[in-house]
Design an enzyme around this catalytic site. Structure first.
Site, PDB file in Angstrom:
ATOM      1  CE1 TYR A  86       7.021  -9.996 -37.996  1.00 43.23           C
ATOM      2  CE2 TYR A  86       6.277 -12.154 -38.729  1.00 43.23           C
ATOM      3  CZ  TYR A  86       5.997 -10.844 -38.369  1.00 43.23           C
ATOM      4  OH  TYR A  86       4.711 -10.400 -38.370  1.00 43.23           O
ATOM      5  CD  GLU A 136       4.661  -8.175 -35.867  1.00 35.92           C
ATOM      6  OE1 GLU A 136       4.278  -8.294 -37.043  1.00 35.92           O
ATOM      7  OE2 GLU A 136       4.889  -7.073 -35.339  1.00 35.92           O
TER       8      GLU A 136
END
Ligand code: GDP
Ligand code: MN
Length: 387
Positions: A101, A189
């Site tokens: 992530y 993101e």
């Protein structure tokens, strides 16, 4: 301004982040055509502005034409938490060895950009952050220096990325930071940021929000808003240069200046009402602008009463009154209006309204009185004689 996954990936690619080749399509036939060019296996991905598409059935692998036909057919038109799928992104499927992530966002209290990285990527990063916060690395970046490869390496190492991909992860973090900074994003993101069996680092998903106020610096990004899913009245407002946000209530609100409009929303809520929109007619609102604004508010069929709250400064109350009168010449509203005029030329403005004898228009002297009246009118109660 939130971007769809494929639009975010286009920005990623522009800044050197590796993404899979793909095409955005709107029908099953187009999906088949795209896959024939891209090569199977492909992933079929719903393009909607909400996360968790995988869990909702909006992300499917297809090994051949028959599977693609089935998945594309099922996902098009699917409702994912209130977002209807009009567009699919078809991309060449990737092999996954690890899901990480990565994100860059603005940490407002710290007044600095924040890089977040974790090797526990995939679908539920919020869960990871809650259950094992030590697995999520958070590091601020000096906005004047930017993110260096060295600092990115430290972040990747602290996060526990595999040793052989540290460099690749650091490159990805630097590129992601560049997307955030150079495109004026508020959020960039990647979840998951994958490592392939060939040990390449690649963005499998993209969530990017751009700062709408900085869009003038990026004419090339202007086409990126989600036009298909935008509220039609909000789109009309944007095209006319009016600040309009649709809300869920039944009282249309128009004010001049964002601060005044916000306080008007509060006062209406305090009086027991529920605003249908936020509309800032801005400074120097002339008759034409007011007329346009009235039409925007009335385009929302939920509106049962309208409150005009004008504090005259640069904006002159008589101009606003003229705008309202002009609007009533073009359309005959079937809902009551409450108008509060205060400040520059307010006496003249009220006189014009009285002389025009507009049906169903009430004037008020204070904001509280205006709010109470409009709430009463919206709920079908009377408030005495019109202006
Ligand atoms: P989200 O559910 O909206 O976050 O959509 P994602 O784009 O993140 O996809 C969800 C999940 O689908 C990912 O975490 C992957 O596990 C899986 N997935 C997406 N694309 C691929 C792919 O190309 N290959 C494989 N094997 N899995 C994929
Ligand atoms: Mn994702």
């Amino acid at each position: 301004m939130d971007l769809l996954e494929y639009q975010g990936k286009q920005l990623f690619a522009r800044h050197g982040l590796k993404v899979s080749a793909g095409q955005a399509v709107g029908s099953v036939e187009e999906a088949l055509g795209a896959a024939a060019q891209i090569g199977y296996p492909v992933v079929v991905k719903a393009q909607v502005l909400t996360g968790g598409r995988g869990k909702a059935g909006g992300v499917k692998l297809a090994g051949d034409e028959a599977e693609l036909r089935e998945h594309a057919h099922n996902i098009l038109g699917m409702d994912i938490r209130g977002h209807v799928v009009h567009t699919l992104w078809i991309e060449h499927a990737s092999d996954i060895a690890a899901e990480y992530y990565a994100a860059v966002l603005l940490d407002r209290p710290a007044k600095r950009p924040l890089v977040i990285f974790s090797v526990e990527g995939g679908v539920d990063i919020e869960q990871v952050a809650k259950a094992s916060p030590e697995k999520v690395v958070r590091r601020h970046v000096d906005p004047l220096q930017g993110l260096s490869h060295e600092q990115a390496l430290v972040i990747a190492r602290e996060g526990g990325a595999d040793a052989d991909v540290l460099d690749g992860i650091a490159d990805a973090l630097v590129a992601l930071y560049e997307v955030w900074a150079q495109e004026d994003a508020t959020l960039a993101e990647i979840n998951p940021l994958i490592v392939t069996p060939q040990r390449e680092v690649q963005a499998l998903d993209a969530k990017v929000s751009l700062d709408g106020n900085a869009l003038f610096r990026h004419p090339e990004n202007e086409g990126l808003s989600d036009v298909e899913n935008e509220d039609p009245i909000e789109r009309r407002a944007r095209e006319q240069g009016v600040q309009y946000v649709k809300l869920d209530g039944d009282i249309g609100i128009l004010g001049n200046g964002a601060g005044l409009v916000m306080s008007t929303l509060d006062v209406v809520a305090q009086a027991g009402g529920s605003p249908a929109n936020f509309l800032d007619a801005g400074g120097g609102s002339d008759a034409q602008k007011i007329s346009q604004a009235v039409q925007l508010i009335l385009a929302n069929e939920a509106v049962k009463a309208v409150l005009f709250n004008i504090f005259g400064g640069i904006t002159r109350c008589d101009e606003v009154a003229r705008g309202l009168i002009a609007a009533f010449e073009q359309i005959t509203p079937n809902v009551p209006f409450v108008v509060r005029l205060d400040g520059t030329n307010d006496v003249e403005g009220r006189r014009l309204l009285q002389e025009a004898e507009l049906p169903n228009v009430y004037t008020a002297k204070t904001m509280n009185e205006a709010a109470e009246n409009v709430v009463a009118l919206a709920s079908g109660r009377g408030v005495g004689a019109p202006a």
